[in-house]
Scaffold this active site. Structure first.
Site, PDB file in Angstrom:
ATOM      1  CB  THR A   1      11.903 106.191  22.271  1.00  0.00           C
ATOM      2  OG1 THR A   1      12.812 105.995  21.186  1.00  0.00           O
ATOM      3  CG2 THR A   1      12.252 107.480  22.998  1.00  0.00           C
TER       4      THR A   1
ATOM      5  CB  CYS B   1     -12.358  95.945  25.422  1.00  0.00           C
ATOM      6  SG  CYS B   1     -11.571  96.609  26.868  1.00  0.00           S
TER       7      CYS B   1
ATOM      8  N   GLY C   1      -2.043  98.115  30.610  1.00  0.00           N
ATOM      9  CA  GLY C   1      -2.448  96.825  31.161  1.00  0.00           C
ATOM     10  C   GLY C   1      -2.414  95.699  30.143  1.00  0.00           C
ATOM     11  CB  THR C   2      -3.601  95.502  26.636  1.00  0.00           C
ATOM     12  OG1 THR C   2      -4.889  96.002  26.991  1.00  0.00           O
ATOM     13  CG2 THR C   2      -3.740  94.433  25.570  1.00  0.00           C
TER      14      THR C   2
ATOM     15  CB  SER D   1      -3.357 100.084  33.151  1.00  0.00           C
ATOM     16  OG  SER D   1      -3.709 101.082  32.222  1.00  0.00           O
ATOM     17  CB  ALA D   2      -0.815 105.204  34.373  1.00  0.00           C
ATOM     18  CG  HIS D   3      -5.995 104.352  31.135  1.00  0.00           C
ATOM     19  ND1 HIS D   3      -7.348 104.182  30.968  1.00  0.00           N
ATOM     20  CD2 HIS D   3      -5.419 103.232  30.660  1.00  0.00           C
ATOM     21  CE1 HIS D   3      -7.565 103.001  30.394  1.00  0.00           C
ATOM     22  NE2 HIS D   3      -6.413 102.407  30.202  1.00  0.00           N
TER      23      HIS D   3
ATOM     24  CG  ASN E   1     -12.529  94.058  33.552  1.00  0.00           C
ATOM     25  OD1 ASN E   1     -12.109  92.939  33.844  1.00  0.00           O
ATOM     26  ND2 ASN E   1     -13.064  94.321  32.389  1.00  0.00           N
TER      27      ASN E   1
ATOM     28  CD  GLN F   1     -10.897  98.197  36.556  1.00  0.00           C
ATOM     29  OE1 GLN F   1     -11.243  99.043  37.384  1.00  0.00           O
ATOM     30  NE2 GLN F   1     -10.949  98.426  35.256  1.00  0.00           N
TER      31      GLN F   1
END
Ligand SMILES: *Cc1c(COP(=O)(O)O)cnc(C)c1O
Length: 394
Positions: A247, A335, A71-72, A209-211, A156, A189
Site C-alpha cells: 500500500t 548505521c 535509500g536502503t 531518501s527524503a529524510h 556520507n 547525500q
C-alpha cells in the site's frame, strides 16, 4: 544546557511546510491509492502529482520514479533487481559489478551478498587518500562481463563528491559502441546541494531518501530510466509496475515531493553560507587542536561535512563527552556506530586503524550558527585535552 545538532547526514528534521503538506493524508484524505472509489482516487491523484513534481526536479518522466521506503531499499532494488533480472534472463553468464570500497552499506553489503551467493564478480575500487574515485580507475576496471557501475555521488562519512558526470560520459560512450552497461548512483547525500538532473549526470538509476533533506523518514525513490529492466523485490501487490508491492505511503510521498520542491527554490546562497561555516570550523580545529587531520578533500566536498581524526583517542569517547555537553555528532555512519570496527570508509582511504578510530563526523544544517560552532570548538578543545591526558598512547 545546550542542544546543538551536528548530525544532519544521519537525518534531518521535517521542514514545517513539508509537515503541513503531509497532515491531511493521515486522516481526512486517508484513502488507499489502489482503491477505485473517490477516497482511493484522491490519494492516487496526490501521489501522481508528487511523482510529477519529483520527476521535474530530476528531469525525467514521472513513470521513471519508483517509490520505496528509503535509500536502503532503493539501493537494494537497483542492484539486486538488475542482477537478478540478468540472472533469470541469461543463464551461464556471470556479470561483473564495479563499485567503490567506500559505498554506504546499502550498496556494499548487497554487492557482497550477491558475490557470496556466486551470482556476480565485484570490483571494489579504492578512492584516493583524499576520498575521490579516479575516473580512469573505473575505465580500467571495465571487463567484457561488466553490467553495472554503482558509484555514490557524495560520500556520507567524509562528504567527498565523486565524478558522477564524468563516469556518466564514459558509460554513454561505451553504450554508443553497443556495450550493455548500466550506471547507478546513490545520491542520498547529494541531492540537497548538487545537480540532480539525471540526463546531465548520465545515470540509469539513482537512489534518493527524503529524510536526508527535510522530508519524512521511511520514504524514498529510485529513478529507473525507461528500458532498464529490474526483477521485483517485493511481491504481493501490483504497485510501482509490479516492482514493489505494498500500500502506498501517501503522506510520505506527498512529504517527499514537498521537500524536493523546496530544494528547487533553495538559493545557492545557503550552500555558500554552509561552506563558509564548514571551512571556518575545519580551519579552527586544525589550527587550535594539535594532532588533528581533515578526512576527505577540502574542496571536492559537500558544504555540510566536517570529518576530523583526533590522534591518540577513541572517537566514541569524544562523542560521549560531546553528548554530555549537549552536542550531537557521530563517528562513522549512524548505521555502524555502536560497533567497534573502524569505519570501512576511513580504512579505504588508507588510514591506520588507530586514526580511523579517533574520527568524528560533524554535519551542519541551515540553522547551524557560528555561535554553535564556537561553542563546539571550545568544548572539543577541553574534551580532547582531558582524554589525551588519560590516554596511554599520547
Ligand atoms: C542514509 C543513507 C542511505 C540510507 O537511506 P535510508 O533512507 O536511511 O534507508 C543510503 N545511502 C547513503 C549515502 C545514505 O547517506
Amino acid at each position: 544546557m545546550k542542544n546543538i545538532y551536528l548530525d544532519y547526514a544521519a537525518t534531518s528534521p521535517v521542514k514545517k511546510e513539508v509537515l503541513k503538506a503531509m497532515m491531511p493524508y493521515f486522516s481526512q484524505e486517508f484513502g488507499n491509492a489502489s482503491s477505485i472509489h473517490k477516497f482511493g482516487r484522491d490519494a492516487k491523484k496526490a501521489i501522481e502529482e508528487s511523482r510529477r513534481s519529483i520527476a521535474k526536479f530530476l528531469n525525467c518522466k514521472p513513470e521513471e520514479i519508483i517509490f520505496t521506503s528509503g535509500g536502503t531499499e532503493s539501493d537494494n532494488l537497483a542492484i539486486r533487481g538488475l542482477i537478478e533480472e540478468i540472472y533469470y534472463t541469461y543463464k551461464n553468464f556471470k556479470p561483473h559489478i564495479i563499485t567503490s570500497a567506500f559505498e554506504h552499506h546499502a550498496v556494499i553489503d548487497v554487492c557482497r551478498d550477491l558475490e557470496k551467493k556466486g551470482l556476480v564478480e565485484v570490483t571494489y575500487l579504492k578512492p584516493s587518500i583524499k576520498g575521490v574515485i579516479n575516473v580512469k580507475s573505473v575505465s580500467d576496471a571495465i571487463r567484457k562481463n561488466t553490467v553495472l557501475i554503482s558509484m555514490m555521488y557524495v560520500n556520507n562519512e567524509i562528504g567527498t563528491v565523486q565524478p558522477i558526470k564524468e563516469i556518466g560520459k564514459l558509460v554513454q560512450k561505451l553504450k554508443a559502441k553497443g556495450k550493455k552497461l548500466y550506471f547507478h548512483t546513490d545520491a542520498v547525500q547529494a541531492i540537497e546541494y548538487f545537480d540532480g538532473d539525471v540526463k546531465k549526470l548520465g545515470v540509469d538509476m539513482m537512489s534518493l531518501s527524503a529524510h536526508k533533506f527535510g522530508g519524512p523518514k521511511g520514504i524514498g525513490a529510485l529513478f529507473v530510466k525507461k528500458g532498464v529492466k529490474l526483477h521485483h523485490q517485493n511481491i504481493g501487490g501490483a504497485q510501482e509496475h509490479n516492482l514493489r508491492g505494498g500500500t502506498y505511503n501517501t503522506s510520505g510521498i506527498v512529504g517527499m515531493a514537498k521537500a524536493i520542491e523546496l530544494l528547487s527554490y533553495q538559493p545557492s546562497a545557503i550552500s555558500h553560507q554552509l561552506a563558509k561555516l564548514r571551512d571556518y570550523f575545519i580551519d579552527r580545529i586544525l589550527k587550535e587542536i594539535p594532532d588533528t587531520r581533515l578526512n576527505g578533500d577540502a574542496k571536492l566536498r559537500s558544504p555540510n561535512n566536517i570529518n576530523i581524526s583526533f590522534k591518540y583517542i577513541e572517537g566514541e569517547a569524544i562523542l560521549l563527552h560531546l553528548d554530555m555537553a549537549g552536542i550531537a555528532a557521530s563517528s562513522g555512519s549512524a548505521c555502524t556506530s555502536g560497533s567497534l570496527e573502524p569505519s570501512h570508509v576511513l580504512l579505504s582511504l588508507g588510514l591506520k586503524h588507530e586514526d580511523a578510530h579517533g574520527s568524528i563526523r560533524f554535519t551542519i544544517g541551515e540553522v547551524t550558527t557560528k555561535k554553535d560552532i564556537d561553542y563546539t570548538i571550545k568544548t572539543l578543545k577541553k574534551i580532547v585535552k582531558r582524554l589525551r591526558e588519560m590516554s596511554p598512547f599520547s
